[in-house]
Write an enzyme that holds these catalytic residues in place. Sequence first.
Site, PDB file in Angstrom:
ATOM      1  CG  ASP A 130       6.336  35.883  -4.191  1.00 31.20           C
ATOM      2  OD1 ASP A 130       5.780  34.964  -4.822  1.00 31.20           O
ATOM      3  OD2 ASP A 130       6.048  36.181  -3.017  1.00 31.20           O
ATOM      4  CG  HIS A 133       1.941  36.432  -4.609  1.00 32.61           C
ATOM      5  ND1 HIS A 133       0.747  36.445  -3.934  1.00 32.61           N
ATOM      6  CD2 HIS A 133       2.868  36.853  -3.712  1.00 32.61           C
ATOM      7  CE1 HIS A 133       0.920  36.865  -2.698  1.00 32.61           C
ATOM      8  NE2 HIS A 133       2.207  37.110  -2.531  1.00 32.61           N
ATOM      9  CD  GLU A 183       3.675  32.428  -0.031  1.00 30.89           C
ATOM     10  OE1 GLU A 183       2.813  33.260   0.294  1.00 30.89           O
ATOM     11  OE2 GLU A 183       4.721  32.723  -0.636  1.00 30.89           O
TER      12      GLU A 183
END
Length: 381
Positions: A183, A185, A235
């Site tokens: 991830d 981010h 997300e």
Amino acid sequence: MKITRIETFLVPPRWLFCRIETDEGVVGWGEPVVEGRAEVVRTAVDVLAEYLIGQDPLRIQDHWQVLSKGGFYRGGPVLSSAVAGLDQALWDIAGKTYGAPVHALLGGPVRDRVRVYAWVGGDEPARLAEEITAQVEAGFTAVKMNAAGRTSPLTTPAETAAVVERVAAAREVLGPGRDVAIDMHGRFGPAGARRVLHAIEPLHPLFVEEPLLPDQGHLLPALVGATSVPIATGERLYGRADFLPALTAGIAVAQPDLSHAGGISEVHRIGSLAETYGVQLAPHCPLGPIALAASLQIAFATPNFLIQEQSRGIHYNKEADLLSYVVDTEPFRFDSGHARRTQLPGLGVTVDENTVRAADRSGHAWRNPVWRHDDGSFAEW
């Protein structure tokens, strides 16, 4: 059957639950939340509840249309998350009314078990090998970790080398037969993401998540074309229209969140849209048991599903964990890194209402940290 009451519960560590009650005694649960902005979503749920009170809860698709489009200003994380939790609760009511799990109402199961992965942090990698070993011993066949903590606007050689080192450490423990997902981010910036993706290609990650921030989607085609690493994102996308540019850019994995992207109704449609692009579905879910239960229902009914995130033991869970608010933990028992399909009606989760109400009396005010670079300027978290 009519909806008679809608309640929300602010429960630690950082979640928001909603409860929809009907005049026939059927109750549905959902998880509408934006992490760090739970109180704002709670207010949005209260506003949307004005429409739902007195309505037939089984008209799920019609309610989704009105809740999502009935206001002149639409979309965004707060509104979409409020709709998502209410939509989950309505599907829960439908399943309980018809005596069937939600995946049966979505057309029936396409698999008997769902592969899940475990979180192992990665911001601070000192104990990484130990944490991954523990997850392997617990039966998991895949883990996910952050690529790095705070990262420079243009990734330095040392930062790039540190990412490679920790991914290599993970690969050494996992071997060639298990998977590691990374991830990013959105912390690296476009140039840094290209550097890191090139450097970790030989380590064959399952996917790299959010190499770019969601508002940099116009840069995705070039990034996807520059690497053989499967790119995942989603997300912080909230509907089909948000996902379409990412799908056309060539991502490999779509990651809608059942508590952000319009709930079961919209994520089911996102999954079908992704399938037309040859893209796999891996719902984002570092949240609570209701969100995970909804995600699993989607997973059982979606042909192009890949793997499911879950939050047991995740570093955010301090005061409570995934199993803290459920009566029956069996739906969340992972066998050899998989969740098994059950025939429990609705979402398949029994919420411990007394514990939820008690937790709500204390509530929480969780906020994500604000990071800064050494010069004092804002850094992506």
